[in-house]
Design an enzyme around this catalytic site. Structure first.
Site, short mmCIF file in Angstrom:
data_model
loop_
_atom_site.label_atom_id
_atom_site.label_comp_id
_atom_site.label_asym_id
_atom_site.label_seq_id
_atom_site.Cartn_x
_atom_site.Cartn_y
_atom_site.Cartn_z
N LYS A 92 1.43 -1.12 -0.26
CA LYS A 92 -0.22 0.57 -0.52
C LYS A 92 0.52 1.10 0.17
CE LYS A 92 -4.02 2.13 0.20
NZ LYS A 92 -3.56 3.31 -0.68
N GLN A 113 7.29 3.82 4.10
CA GLN A 113 5.81 3.52 3.85
C GLN A 113 5.99 2.11 4.81
OE1 GLN A 113 3.51 5.69 1.85
NE2 GLN A 113 2.28 4.44 2.91
N LYS A 116 5.64 3.34 8.12
CA LYS A 116 4.05 3.97 8.54
C LYS A 116 3.36 3.18 8.84
CE LYS A 116 4.07 7.57 5.56
NZ LYS A 116 4.17 8.08 4.44
N LYS A 128 5.79 1.71 -2.89
CA LYS A 128 5.11 3.14 -3.98
C LYS A 128 5.38 3.41 -5.39
CE LYS A 128 4.71 7.51 -2.37
NZ LYS A 128 4.49 7.71 -1.04
N GLY A 167 -2.50 8.25 -4.31
CA GLY A 167 -2.06 9.68 -4.89
C GLY A 167 -0.49 10.40 -3.85
N ASP A 168 -0.07 11.13 -4.02
CA ASP A 168 0.58 11.48 -3.24
C ASP A 168 1.55 13.05 -3.74
OD1 ASP A 168 3.36 10.98 -1.79
OD2 ASP A 168 4.59 11.61 -3.82
N THR A 212 -4.21 13.67 6.03
CA THR A 212 -2.37 13.58 5.99
C THR A 212 -2.85 14.66 7.27
OG1 THR A 212 -2.26 12.58 3.82
CG2 THR A 212 -0.10 13.19 4.86
N ASN A 244 -1.93 18.98 -0.56
CA ASN A 244 -2.91 18.04 -0.33
C ASN A 244 -2.89 18.43 1.13
OD1 ASN A 244 -3.27 15.49 0.62
ND2 ASN A 244 -5.69 15.95 -0.33
N SER A 381 -6.58 5.75 3.70
CA SER A 381 -6.77 4.59 2.96
C SER A 381 -7.19 3.67 2.83
CB SER A 381 -6.07 5.06 1.90
OG SER A 381 -5.56 5.97 1.09
P1 NDP Z 1 0.90 17.89 -3.50
O1 NDP Z 1 1.15 18.47 -5.10
O2 NDP Z 1 -0.26 18.48 -3.36
O3 NDP Z 1 1.67 19.32 -3.39
C1 NDP Z 1 2.80 19.04 -3.13
C2 NDP Z 1 3.66 20.51 -2.27
O4 NDP Z 1 4.99 20.70 -2.64
C3 NDP Z 1 2.77 21.84 -3.67
O5 NDP Z 1 3.39 22.99 -3.16
C4 NDP Z 1 4.25 21.49 -4.09
O6 NDP Z 1 5.06 22.89 -5.08
C5 NDP Z 1 5.34 21.40 -2.76
N1 NDP Z 1 6.76 20.99 -3.55
C6 NDP Z 1 6.72 19.40 -4.59
N2 NDP Z 1 7.83 19.63 -5.03
C7 NDP Z 1 8.74 20.25 -4.62
C8 NDP Z 1 10.24 21.21 -4.43
N3 NDP Z 1 11.14 20.22 -4.95
N4 NDP Z 1 10.55 21.65 -3.90
C9 NDP Z 1 10.18 22.56 -2.89
N5 NDP Z 1 8.43 22.34 -3.27
C10 NDP Z 1 7.95 21.25 -3.77
O7 NDP Z 1 1.26 16.64 -2.90
P2 NDP Z 1 1.03 16.64 -1.05
O8 NDP Z 1 0.76 17.74 -0.95
O9 NDP Z 1 -0.24 15.03 -1.22
O10 NDP Z 1 2.42 16.29 -0.81
C11 NDP Z 1 2.94 16.43 0.24
C12 NDP Z 1 4.31 15.93 0.68
O11 NDP Z 1 3.72 14.81 1.42
C13 NDP Z 1 5.16 15.03 -0.36
O12 NDP Z 1 6.63 14.64 0.68
C14 NDP Z 1 4.24 13.34 0.18
O13 NDP Z 1 4.86 12.51 0.15
C15 NDP Z 1 3.77 13.68 1.13
N6 NDP Z 1 2.52 13.02 1.53
C16 NDP Z 1 1.28 12.86 1.22
C17 NDP Z 1 0.46 12.43 1.81
C18 NDP Z 1 -1.15 12.50 0.67
O14 NDP Z 1 -1.51 11.50 0.55
N7 NDP Z 1 -1.38 13.28 -0.41
C19 NDP Z 1 0.76 11.36 2.27
C20 NDP Z 1 1.75 11.67 3.50
C21 NDP Z 1 3.08 12.02 2.82
P3 NDP Z 1 4.56 23.34 -6.92
O15 NDP Z 1 2.98 22.91 -6.89
O16 NDP Z 1 4.92 24.61 -6.77
O17 NDP Z 1 5.82 21.92 -7.72
O1 2IT Z 2 2.83 9.23 1.61
C1 2IT Z 2 2.04 8.63 2.14
O2 2IT Z 2 1.69 7.93 2.31
C2 2IT Z 2 1.36 8.89 0.95
N1 2IT Z 2 1.47 9.27 -0.08
C3 2IT Z 2 -0.53 8.25 0.75
C4 2IT Z 2 -0.92 6.79 0.44
C5 2IT Z 2 -1.59 5.80 0.80
O3 2IT Z 2 -1.85 4.73 0.03
O4 2IT Z 2 -3.05 6.43 1.00
#
Ligand code: NDP
Ligand code: 2IT
Length: 449
Positions: A92, A113, A116, A128, A167-168, A212, A244, A381
């Site tokens: 997952k 992961q 976690k 992943k 997603g991520d 998250t 997100n 999830s």
């Molecule tokens: P999104 O795509 O929704 O948003 C990513 C954000 O981070 C954007 O503001 C983006 O800016 C910025 N960003 C991405 N890459 C970079 C970079 N190289 N340098 C600076 N800023 C950056 O992703 P999420 O919010 O889903 O994910 C954010 C983090 O949280 C990641 O590390 C992800 O692995 C982690 N995460 C996500 C989960 C989920 O359920 N979605 C769960 C647990 C962890 P820009 O728009 O300019 O690219």
């Molecule tokens: O980093 C993470 O935990 C996620 N992007 C969410 C993974 C998931 O299966 O919901």
């Protein structure tokens, strides 16, 4: 520096076998440092080769993704899926679409992961995937064609009892819809549980979008309450990112009486000392898919600064890195501590460098590590998968209640494991040991494979 001979040997082998994978080695190194006291107490781990089995994924596939843009030009990207460990449940983990994606990044994310998902206490293994595809500036039709092509290969490797992506970065509700549609066409089966983060219209869970970010704040709240008899109320908060995780972290922070004053994207950051107006951020980032810079053009008194790292020089009580890996380095940690930060909790995966984490711990800053603090997304999830299996839908309040319970429980698991390892309050050690223990114990019972 590792002292334990077994961990040292496995780490050296891992370095030798994974050249050019710095992020993966960073994630492994951090976990191994934490595991030393536990591994010392459990010699059976070495006899059964548990640690070397954990750093070698069950399998990893890479594949070509060919797609056509709106002008009829053909492009090729690389797709990945790592199936890291299935000791406690089906693989997952999310899918990331970002130009920086490579084998090292996918493997570090898959490795994290595993632990976690174990911390959530749900039956979820770790995986992943993703692609070096850049969704920025692409039309909806281009995104759809890319997702269809990506799934045309991925579908043979996933399944509701096998491997369940979500997603991520760069993969949200729109992409999951296109991916699900293609999976359904290829299999001629409506198997809701094969992907999570789905729309509410076809099997998604209420509160998954928020999970998250909300979970991060539930964890932070419990950490402040138990370790400092304090709360989010009245705290000034800096949140990096504006995707997100960042948006719903800021939203829950406001609901709990905190004041987020800064957010960012990969180009720069905004400061709004009156408190971030989240409706404006949502309009720019979720609806228009624009740049955070536009916030300062729309909100009087707000400032915009180019570059991402400057966000950590803003004085705040709580810092929530919610963008990407290694976005918070030693200099940033020093600036935060010098400006009086009290707590740091990681919404992104591995956003703090190892040096930054050690600096926070050495200065007694409350520190919530990613694999504990951001587990609310994957936990929800897991709740989406449960609802899919039961063919039911829980209310927002039901899911949110369960999420709160899970995050509070994760904090206490980490706190207790840290104390058992003679590292009271060190939630990095605690989360790594608590996550590892369950996976290792399951592997010890499963026999060799
Ligand atoms: P999104 O795509 O929704 O948003 C990513 C954000 O981070 C954007 O503001 C983006 O800016 C910025 N960003 C991405 N890459 C970079 C970079 N190289 N340098 C600076 N800023 C950056 O992703 P999420 O919010 O889903 O994910 C954010 C983090 O949280 C990641 O590390 C992800 O692995 C982690 N995460 C996500 C989960 C989920 O359920 N979605 C769960 C647990 C962890 P820009 O728009 O300019 O690219
Ligand atoms: O980093 C993470 O935990 C996620 N992007 C969410 C993974 C998931 O299966 O919901």
């Amino acid at each position: 520096m590792l002292q334990n001979a077994y961990l040292k040997r496995v780490y050296e082998d891992t370095v030798r076998c994974n050249p050019g994978q710095p992020e993966f080695l960073q994630a492994v190194g951090e976990v191994f440092e934490s595991l030393e006291p536990y591994v010392e107490m459990h010699p059976e781990l070495e006899t059964h080769g548990i640690v070397e089995r954990l750093v070698e994924p069950d399998r990893m596939v890479t594949f070509r993704v060919t797609w056509e843009d709106d002008q009829g030009k053909v492009h090729v990207n690389r797709g990945f899926r790592v199936q890291f460990n299935s000791a406690i449940g089906p693989y997952k983990g999310g899918l990331r679409f970002h130009p920086s994606v490579n084998a090292s990044i996918i493997k570090f994310l898959g490795f994290e992961q595993v632990f976690k998902n174990s911390l959530t206490s749900l039956p979820l293994g770790g995986g992943k995937g993703g692609s070096n595809f850049d969704p920025k500036g692409k039309s909806d039709n281009e995104i759809m064609r890319f997702c269809q092509s990506f799934m045309t290969e991925l579908y043979r490797h996933i399944g509701s009892q096998m491997d369940v992506p979500a997603g991520d970065i760069g993969v949200g509700g729109r992409e999951i819809g296109f991916l699900f549609g293609q999976y359904k066409r290829l299999r001629n089966q409506f198997t809701a549980g094969v992907l999570t983060g789905k729309s509410l219209r076809f099997g998604g869970s209420l509160a998954r979008t928020e999970a998250t970010g909300y979970g991060l704040l539930y964890f932070t709240q419990e950490m402040l309450r138990c370790l400092k008899s304090d709360s989010i109320e009245g705290k000034t908060i800096v949140v990096s990112g504006s995707g997100n995780v960042a948006i719903y972290a800021a939203q829950k922070a406001q609901q709990l009486g905190g004041k987020p004053i800064a957010m960012s994207d990969s180009a720069g950051y905004i400061i709004d000392r009156d408190g971030i107006k989240l409706d404006v951020v949502k309009q720019i980032k979720e609806v228009e898919r624009g740049r955070i810079k536009e916030y300062a053009e729309r909100v009087p008194g707000a400032e915009y600064h180019e570059g991402c790292r400057g966000i950590w020089t803003i004085p705040c009580d709580i810092a929530l890195p919610c963008a990407t890996q290694n976005e918070l380095d030693l200099d940033s940690a020093k600036a935060l501590v010098a400006n009086g930060v009290q707590a740091v909790a990681e919404g992104a995966n591995m956003p703090s460098t190892t040096e930054a984490i050690n600096y926070f711990l050495d200065h007694n800053i409350l520190f919530g590590p990613a694999k504990a603090a951001n587990a609310g997304g994957v936990a929800t999830s897991g709740l989406e998968m449960t609802q899919n299996s039961m063919r039911t839908n829980w209310t927002f309040e039901e899911v949110d209640q369960k999420l709160q319970g899970i995050m509070v429980n994760i904090f206490h698991q980490a706190e207790e494991a840290a104390a058992e390892c003679n590292a009271p309050g060190n939630l990095v050690v605690g989360a790594n040991v608590a996550g590892f223990k369950k996976v290792a114990n399951a592997m010890l019972l499963e026999g060799l494979y």
